[in-house]
Enzyme design. Structure first.
Site, PDB file in Angstrom:
ATOM      1  N   GLU A  22       0.844  -1.202   0.000  1.00  0.00           N
ATOM      2  CA  GLU A  22       0.000   0.000   0.000  1.00  0.00           C
ATOM      3  C   GLU A  22       0.875   1.245   0.000  1.00  0.00           C
ATOM      4  O   GLU A  22       0.567   2.243  -0.662  1.00  0.00           O
ATOM      5  CB  GLU A  22      -0.909   0.027   1.223  1.00  0.00           C
ATOM      6  N   LYS A  99     -11.869   4.468   1.588  1.00  0.00           N
ATOM      7  CA  LYS A  99     -10.744   3.722   1.023  1.00  0.00           C
ATOM      8  C   LYS A  99     -11.322   2.610   0.144  1.00  0.00           C
ATOM      9  O   LYS A  99     -11.397   1.452   0.540  1.00  0.00           O
ATOM     10  CB  LYS A  99      -9.877   3.162   2.152  1.00  0.00           C
TER      11      LYS A  99
END
Length: 120
Positions: A22, A99
């Site tokens: 990420e 997200k």
């Protein structure tokens, strides 16, 4: 009296998350904010300095997303809330950080956190 300024769907690529990939690859974050203000003075005078300039606020949110990676969306939401409350006309804010590309192993539509903060 409380009036609400809404800014929804502010999008930017950020490098937040607990996983190394990420942080390396980044992903889309989407932010919605509600800012409580007293709009009477700005409405009466058309004085931009008497309210929250939503264009400037949008740029600040994008900056908050794009810089200084953090592990949790909760931390990102706190950062954005602090930016909102740095505007003198802002009394209180609600910040939602979405997200949509979160690393979840099952199909999902979205994951988000919503926080509410004020000057106190």
């Amino acid at each position: 009296m409380v009036d609400r300024l809404r800014l929804t769907g502010v999008r930017a690529k950020g490098y937040h998350g607990v996983f190394d990939y990420e942080r390396a690859q980044g992903q889309l974050f989407v932010v919605d904010v509600v800012v409580e203000i007293d709009a009477r003075a700005s409405a009466a005078s058309s004085d931009l300095d008497a309210t929250v300039h939503y264009g400037v606020l949008a740029e600040e949110i994008v900056h908050d997303i794009e810089h200084d990676p953090v592990d949790l969306i909760e931390t990102l939401a706190e950062r954005i809330a602090a930016s909102v409350l740095s505007h003198p006309a802002a009394i209180r804010t609600s910040v939602t950080v979405h997200k949509p590309e979160a690393p979840i192993a099952v199909p999902f539509g979205d994951v988000s956190i919503t926080i509410e903060r004020d000057r106190s």
